[in-house]
Design a protein around this motif. Structure first.
Motif, PDB file in Angstrom:
ATOM      1  N   ASP A  71       0.653  -1.159   0.072  1.00  0.00           N
ATOM      2  CA  ASP A  71       0.074   0.051  -0.016  1.00  0.00           C
ATOM      3  C   ASP A  71       0.881   1.091   0.014  1.00  0.00           C
ATOM      4  N   VAL A  72       2.213   0.925  -0.113  1.00  0.00           N
ATOM      5  CA  VAL A  72       2.608   2.405  -0.661  1.00  0.00           C
ATOM      6  C   VAL A  72       2.696   3.167  -1.467  1.00  0.00           C
ATOM      7  N   VAL A  73       2.347   3.438  -2.818  1.00  0.00           N
ATOM      8  CA  VAL A  73       1.943   3.713  -3.501  1.00  0.00           C
ATOM      9  C   VAL A  73       0.643   4.124  -3.655  1.00  0.00           C
ATOM     10  N   PHE A  74      -0.020   2.907  -3.832  1.00  0.00           N
ATOM     11  CA  PHE A  74      -1.648   3.748  -4.145  1.00  0.00           C
ATOM     12  C   PHE A  74      -1.991   3.756  -3.365  1.00  0.00           C
ATOM     13  N   GLY A  75      -1.562   3.324  -2.266  1.00  0.00           N
ATOM     14  CA  GLY A  75      -3.289   3.169  -0.600  1.00  0.00           C
ATOM     15  C   GLY A  75      -3.731   2.243  -0.920  1.00  0.00           C
ATOM     16  N   ALA A  76      -4.719   2.529  -0.333  1.00  0.00           N
ATOM     17  CA  ALA A  76      -6.026   0.819   0.063  1.00  0.00           C
ATOM     18  C   ALA A  76      -6.618   0.794  -1.366  1.00  0.00           C
ATOM     19  N   SER A  77      -6.755   2.469  -2.418  1.00  0.00           N
ATOM     20  CA  SER A  77      -7.806   3.436  -3.402  1.00  0.00           C
ATOM     21  C   SER A  77      -7.303   2.622  -4.317  1.00  0.00           C
ATOM     22  N   ILE A  78      -6.964   1.067  -4.438  1.00  0.00           N
ATOM     23  CA  ILE A  78      -7.290   0.334  -5.391  1.00  0.00           C
ATOM     24  C   ILE A  78      -7.372  -1.174  -5.103  1.00  0.00           C
ATOM     25  N   THR A  79      -8.037  -1.717  -6.127  1.00  0.00           N
ATOM     26  CA  THR A  79      -8.852  -3.218  -5.907  1.00  0.00           C
ATOM     27  C   THR A  79      -7.862  -4.317  -6.146  1.00  0.00           C
ATOM     28  N   THR A  80      -8.110  -5.473  -6.558  1.00  0.00           N
ATOM     29  CA  THR A  80      -7.230  -6.734  -6.122  1.00  0.00           C
ATOM     30  C   THR A  80      -7.085  -6.975  -7.926  1.00  0.00           C
ATOM     31  N   ALA A  81      -8.033  -6.381  -8.168  1.00  0.00           N
ATOM     32  CA  ALA A  81      -8.460  -6.599 -10.178  1.00  0.00           C
ATOM     33  C   ALA A  81      -7.428  -5.865 -10.995  1.00  0.00           C
ATOM     34  N   GLU A  82      -7.521  -4.665 -10.219  1.00  0.00           N
ATOM     35  CA  GLU A  82      -6.597  -3.724 -10.981  1.00  0.00           C
ATOM     36  C   GLU A  82      -5.189  -3.784 -10.581  1.00  0.00           C
ATOM     37  N   ARG A  83      -4.952  -4.453  -9.745  1.00  0.00           N
ATOM     38  CA  ARG A  83      -3.397  -4.831  -9.241  1.00  0.00           C
ATOM     39  C   ARG A  83      -3.008  -5.646 -10.019  1.00  0.00           C
ATOM     40  N   VAL A  84      -3.746  -6.993  -9.984  1.00  0.00           N
ATOM     41  CA  VAL A  84      -3.449  -8.128 -11.199  1.00  0.00           C
ATOM     42  C   VAL A  84      -2.983  -7.556 -12.445  1.00  0.00           C
ATOM     43  N   GLY A  85      -3.928  -6.679 -12.716  1.00  0.00           N
ATOM     44  CA  GLY A  85      -4.061  -6.250 -14.166  1.00  0.00           C
ATOM     45  C   GLY A  85      -2.687  -4.840 -14.545  1.00  0.00           C
ATOM     46  N   LEU A  86      -2.254  -4.819 -13.000  1.00  0.00           N
ATOM     47  CA  LEU A  86      -0.916  -3.528 -13.469  1.00  0.00           C
ATOM     48  C   LEU A  86      -0.038  -4.443 -13.276  1.00  0.00           C
ATOM     49  N   THR A  87       0.204  -6.313 -12.736  1.00  0.00           N
ATOM     50  CA  THR A  87       1.234  -7.391 -12.623  1.00  0.00           C
ATOM     51  C   THR A  87       1.830  -7.562 -14.215  1.00  0.00           C
ATOM     52  N   VAL A  88       0.145  -7.902 -14.381  1.00  0.00           N
ATOM     53  CA  VAL A  88       0.020  -8.017 -15.862  1.00  0.00           C
ATOM     54  C   VAL A  88       0.772  -7.221 -16.749  1.00  0.00           C
ATOM     55  N   PHE A  89       0.289  -6.333 -16.764  1.00  0.00           N
ATOM     56  CA  PHE A  89       0.721  -5.002 -17.505  1.00  0.00           C
ATOM     57  C   PHE A  89       2.521  -5.293 -17.424  1.00  0.00           C
ATOM     58  N   THR A  90       2.745  -5.180 -16.101  1.00  0.00           N
ATOM     59  CA  THR A  90       4.711  -5.021 -15.564  1.00  0.00           C
ATOM     60  C   THR A  90       5.388  -5.828 -15.898  1.00  0.00           C
ATOM     61  N   VAL A  91       4.992  -6.943 -15.727  1.00  0.00           N
ATOM     62  CA  VAL A  91       5.416  -8.308 -16.025  1.00  0.00           C
ATOM     63  C   VAL A  91       5.649  -9.063 -18.114  1.00  0.00           C
ATOM     64  N   ALA A  92       4.306  -8.266 -18.432  1.00  0.00           N
ATOM     65  CA  ALA A  92       4.433  -8.280 -19.948  1.00  0.00           C
ATOM     66  C   ALA A  92       5.300  -7.643 -20.108  1.00  0.00           C
ATOM     67  N   GLY A  93       5.284  -5.980 -20.127  1.00  0.00           N
ATOM     68  CA  GLY A  93       6.757  -4.519 -20.898  1.00  0.00           C
ATOM     69  C   GLY A  93       8.075  -5.019 -20.130  1.00  0.00           C
ATOM     70  N   TYR A  94       8.578  -5.629 -18.817  1.00  0.00           N
ATOM     71  CA  TYR A  94       9.751  -6.095 -18.958  1.00  0.00           C
ATOM     72  C   TYR A  94       9.381  -7.301 -19.738  1.00  0.00           C
ATOM     73  N   ALA A  95       9.202  -7.911 -19.892  1.00  0.00           N
ATOM     74  CA  ALA A  95       8.779  -9.416 -21.118  1.00  0.00           C
ATOM     75  C   ALA A  95       9.894  -9.102 -22.331  1.00  0.00           C
ATOM     76  N   VAL A  96       9.141  -7.682 -22.531  1.00  0.00           N
ATOM     77  CA  VAL A  96       8.881  -7.508 -24.064  1.00  0.00           C
ATOM     78  C   VAL A  96      10.183  -6.252 -24.600  1.00  0.00           C
ATOM     79  N   ALA A  97      10.396  -4.950 -22.851  1.00  0.00           N
ATOM     80  CA  ALA A  97      11.206  -4.405 -22.872  1.00  0.00           C
ATOM     81  C   ALA A  97      12.855  -4.825 -22.910  1.00  0.00           C
ATOM     82  N   ILE A  98      12.630  -5.724 -21.536  1.00  0.00           N
ATOM     83  CA  ILE A  98      13.912  -6.180 -20.957  1.00  0.00           C
ATOM     84  C   ILE A  98      14.746  -7.983 -21.792  1.00  0.00           C
ATOM     85  N   GLY A  99      13.381  -9.133 -21.431  1.00  0.00           N
ATOM     86  CA  GLY A  99      13.477  -9.912 -21.072  1.00  0.00           C
ATOM     87  C   GLY A  99      14.510 -10.579 -23.107  1.00  0.00           C
TER      88      GLY A  99
END
Length: 148
Positions: free
Chosen positions: A107-135
């Motif tokens: 809860d450091v950046v978003f606090g409690a204002s973000i839902t679990t579904a949004e966290r999952v979406g951000l996780t998928v976006f971040t992992v996919a971005g890292y895979a394409v940009a770095i992996g």
């Protein structure tokens, strides 16, 4: 006085003695001097050879005179240095990805204002971005062990 082997066929017909690969450049040169041999950089038939024959002769000459144990050891050290650098960079990017996941799931950046579904979406976006940009680029540029 060393005798020069005149054409490329004469030069490349010469066979190095047993243990040649273990001799240093100086030892190779001394051995050829004892035999009275000298291999020219450009043979007498150089201008008559086509490009591929010239490349073959140059490669052969490089193997005979310059492929020494010292040079091979230096090449192995360089390869190890490249692999170590590549692994360090890979570990660094994995740590950055772990840091991004920590920021998303705590809860450091978003606090409690973000839902679990949004966290999952951000996780998928971040992992996919890292895979394409770095992996993918890291996978493509991974150093490979030489065959020699």
């Amino acid at each position: 006085m060393p005798r020069k082997l005149m054409n490329s066929r004469e030069c490349m017909a010469w066979q190095p003695p047993a243990g040649w690969n273990d001799l240093s450049y100086e030892e190779r040169f001394a051995h050829l001097k004892r035999l009275g041999l000298s291999f020219p950089l450009r043979t007498s038939d150089w201008d008559d050879m086509d490009y591929l024959q010239q490349v073959r002769y140059s490669h052969w000459l490089g193997q005979i005179m310059h492929d020494t144990p010292e040079k091979r050891a230096c090449k192995r050290r360089e390869e190890r240095r490249e692999v170590l650098g590549w692994w360090r960079l890979l570990v660094w990017w994995c740590l950055c990805l772990a840091g991004a996941m920590a920021l998303i799931w705590t809860d450091v950046v978003f606090g409690a204002s973000i839902t679990t579904a949004e966290r999952v979406g951000l996780t998928v976006f971040t992992v996919a971005g890292y895979a394409v940009a770095i992996g993918v680029p890291m996978y493509i540029t991974a150093p490979t062990k030489s065959t020699r």
